[in-house]
Enzyme design. Structure first.
Site, PDB file in Angstrom:
ATOM      1  N   HIS A 156       0.814  -1.216   0.000  1.00  0.00           N
ATOM      2  CA  HIS A 156       0.000   0.000   0.000  1.00  0.00           C
ATOM      3  C   HIS A 156       0.845   1.263   0.000  1.00  0.00           C
ATOM      4  O   HIS A 156       0.358   2.329  -0.390  1.00  0.00           O
ATOM      5  CB  HIS A 156      -0.932   0.000   1.217  1.00  0.00           C
ATOM      6  CG  HIS A 156      -2.026  -1.010   1.124  1.00  0.00           C
ATOM      7  ND1 HIS A 156      -3.331  -0.668   0.817  1.00  0.00           N
ATOM      8  CD2 HIS A 156      -2.028  -2.358   1.280  1.00  0.00           C
ATOM      9  CE1 HIS A 156      -4.077  -1.761   0.793  1.00  0.00           C
ATOM     10  NE2 HIS A 156      -3.305  -2.799   1.080  1.00  0.00           N
ATOM     11  N   ASP A 364       3.523   9.276  -0.921  1.00  0.00           N
ATOM     12  CA  ASP A 364       2.396   8.440  -0.513  1.00  0.00           C
ATOM     13  C   ASP A 364       2.151   7.365  -1.560  1.00  0.00           C
ATOM     14  O   ASP A 364       2.306   7.621  -2.762  1.00  0.00           O
ATOM     15  CB  ASP A 364       1.131   9.279  -0.337  1.00  0.00           C
ATOM     16  CG  ASP A 364       0.275   8.811   0.827  1.00  0.00           C
ATOM     17  OD1 ASP A 364       0.415   7.637   1.222  1.00  0.00           O
ATOM     18  OD2 ASP A 364      -0.524   9.610   1.343  1.00  0.00           O
TER      19      ASP A 364
END
Length: 459
Positions: A156, A364
């Site tokens: 992720h 991110d």
């Protein structure tokens, strides 16, 4: 899907928390399992003097199997190697990384223990889908325990370029363990490229045109599977919850003012200090906005026993106080900085009320907040998304105002442009981003990954 889906993640959101879980992994896994049914295995968030075996609880079509870690396990596996080495390094902050051999040994030990806890719960035809950096060695541990089930892994968070990854002392062993999976998925092409660069330059291994990686006699598929959301469900929630007290109270406070909103875990990768400084620059450059715009930053505390997170909280509180002291008026506070959690559906309603979504992480993997902000907007009068070019979401949401979070002047200019953008332009940008969200929604992510894992199993 005929096989039962087994999802393994470090943290399992308890049934009562499923709907309000705000983290991208928890939201994605919960929504995916709700669609397919299956078993969700992992840590329950508690510690005890001794680790405790899995406790099962069925809710609807999901069975939750959760374990309790010992305090030593927590310190070495979670607080230690996972979050003192892997998290900062994978987010390109190896200056904050701290390596300890005993913590790495604990990381391997807990992965092995978790695998042995899962083995008795497995059925012959199960598909196992493992999530995130805490569990890189999990497939190897399953193999050592005798499992021959198909096992996939999804990362992720970002995957760092080889020169950054190699600052982790056991980097070679980590990659060898990662290559024990049958399918390895990444959020972006940049992450996949960093992984294959390492394989071909340092492993050494090979990568063919179809994304098949071969290392030490094992073959796996590596590919990009960007995680999505269900945009229509978020739009509906944003409308339904628009009359909840936090939302109506905010509207009363705002009166005629425009709202800029950010929602992040309290983490150094999110660019919170840089965001505050850019907002300060906006107020400095545009005095006509004084009293007419409010910036709400919601940052629930996380990993409060990790020193780096304690420092970032103190720094943010200091910056918010300094900026408010400089610009505030008797009836106006420029920054409202909140260290608390809100239910996810309430957050969607808050997004809908905001004229600007301010999502500027330094790095991110995806950042679902950016996608949720867009989906929550009213199509007839949508807000504008200001988005970091270093988030995975920037690859898809190209009609956002993309910024470099290290350039405070550029971010201030983007905020000013967002606040003054004409309605027709806002509608066009929103419509284009909604098309992107629908084309790569959560079902697309789920189905693409599981299809490849099933194909691998068939071969």
């Amino acid at each position: 899907m005929n096989s039962r889906l087994i999802v393994v993640s470090n943290r399992v959101a308890p049934p009562q928390e499923g709907r309000s879980a705000a983290g991208g992994l928890a939201v994605g896994v919960f929504d995916a399992l709700r669609e397919t049914g299956g078993l969700w295995f992992g840590w329950n968030g508690d510690t005890a003097p001794e680790a405790k075996a899995a406790k099962l609880e069925a809710r609807g079509n999901i069975t939750y199997a959760t374990v309790t870690l010992s305090r030593k396990d927590y310190d070495q596996y979670y607080r230690g190697f996972s979050n003192a080495i892997l998290w900062p390094t994978f987010h390109y902050r190896n200056d904050l990384a701290r390596y300890d051999r005993q913590e790495y040994a604990g990381y391997l030990r807990v992965n092995d223990w978790l695998a042995r806890q899962l083995i008795p719960l497995l059925q012959p035809d199960d598909l196992i889908w493992v999530h995130d950096y805490h569990l890189i060695p999990f497939a190897a541990a399953l193999r050592n325990a005798g499992s021959r089930h198909p096992v996939g892994f999804f990362l992720h968070i970002p995957f760092p370029m080889p020169e950054i990854l190699r600052t982790i002392p056991p980097h070679a062993a980590l990659i060898e363990a990662l290559c024990q999976y049958d399918v390895v998925g990444f959020q972006t092409r940049t992450d996949l490229q960093a992984f294959t660069d390492y394989i071909t330059r340092y492993a050494p291994g090979t990568v063919d045109r179809n994304g098949v990686v071969r290392l030490h006699g094992h073959a796996l598929k590596a590919a990009v599977y960007p995680i999505g959301i269900y945009p229509d469900a978020i739009a509906n929630a944003a409308q339904r919850y628009s009359h909840r007290r936090p939302v109506t109270s905010l509207r009363v406070y705002l009166q005629h003012r425009k709202l800029i909103i950010s929602v992040d875990r309290l983490d150094y990768s999110k660019g919170l200090i840089e965001r505050f400084l850019a907002f300060e620059r906006l107020l400095q450059n545009a005095p006509e906005l004084h009293g007419k715009v409010t910036f709400v930053q919601i940052a629930p505390p996380t990993r409060t026993d990790v020193q780096a997170y304690q420092r970032i909280r103190g720094a943010l509180e200091g910056e918010a106080g300094r900026i408010n002291g400089r610009f505030a008026q008797l009836d106006w506070t420029p920054i409202r900085y909140l260290n608390r959690k809100y239910e996810r559906n309430v957050l969607m309603a808050l997004f809908r009320a905001a004229h600007v979504g301010y999502v500027t992480p330094l790095r991110d993997g995806m950042n679902l907040v950016a996608k949720e902000y867009v989906a929550a907007q009213a199509p007839h009068d949508p807000g504008v998304l200001v988005l970091s070019q270093f988030s995975g979401a920037a690859d898809e949401l190209t009609d956002a105002l993309l910024v470099n979070p290290f350039d405070s002047a550029q971010m201030a200019e983007a905020l000013q442009a967002a606040l003054s953008m004409p309605l027709e332009q806002r509608q066009a940008r929103h419509c284009a981003m909604m098309r992107a969200l629908h084309s790569k929604n959560l079902s697309v992510w789920l189905n693409a990954f599981l299809r490849d894992l099933q194909r691998t199993a068939a071969h």
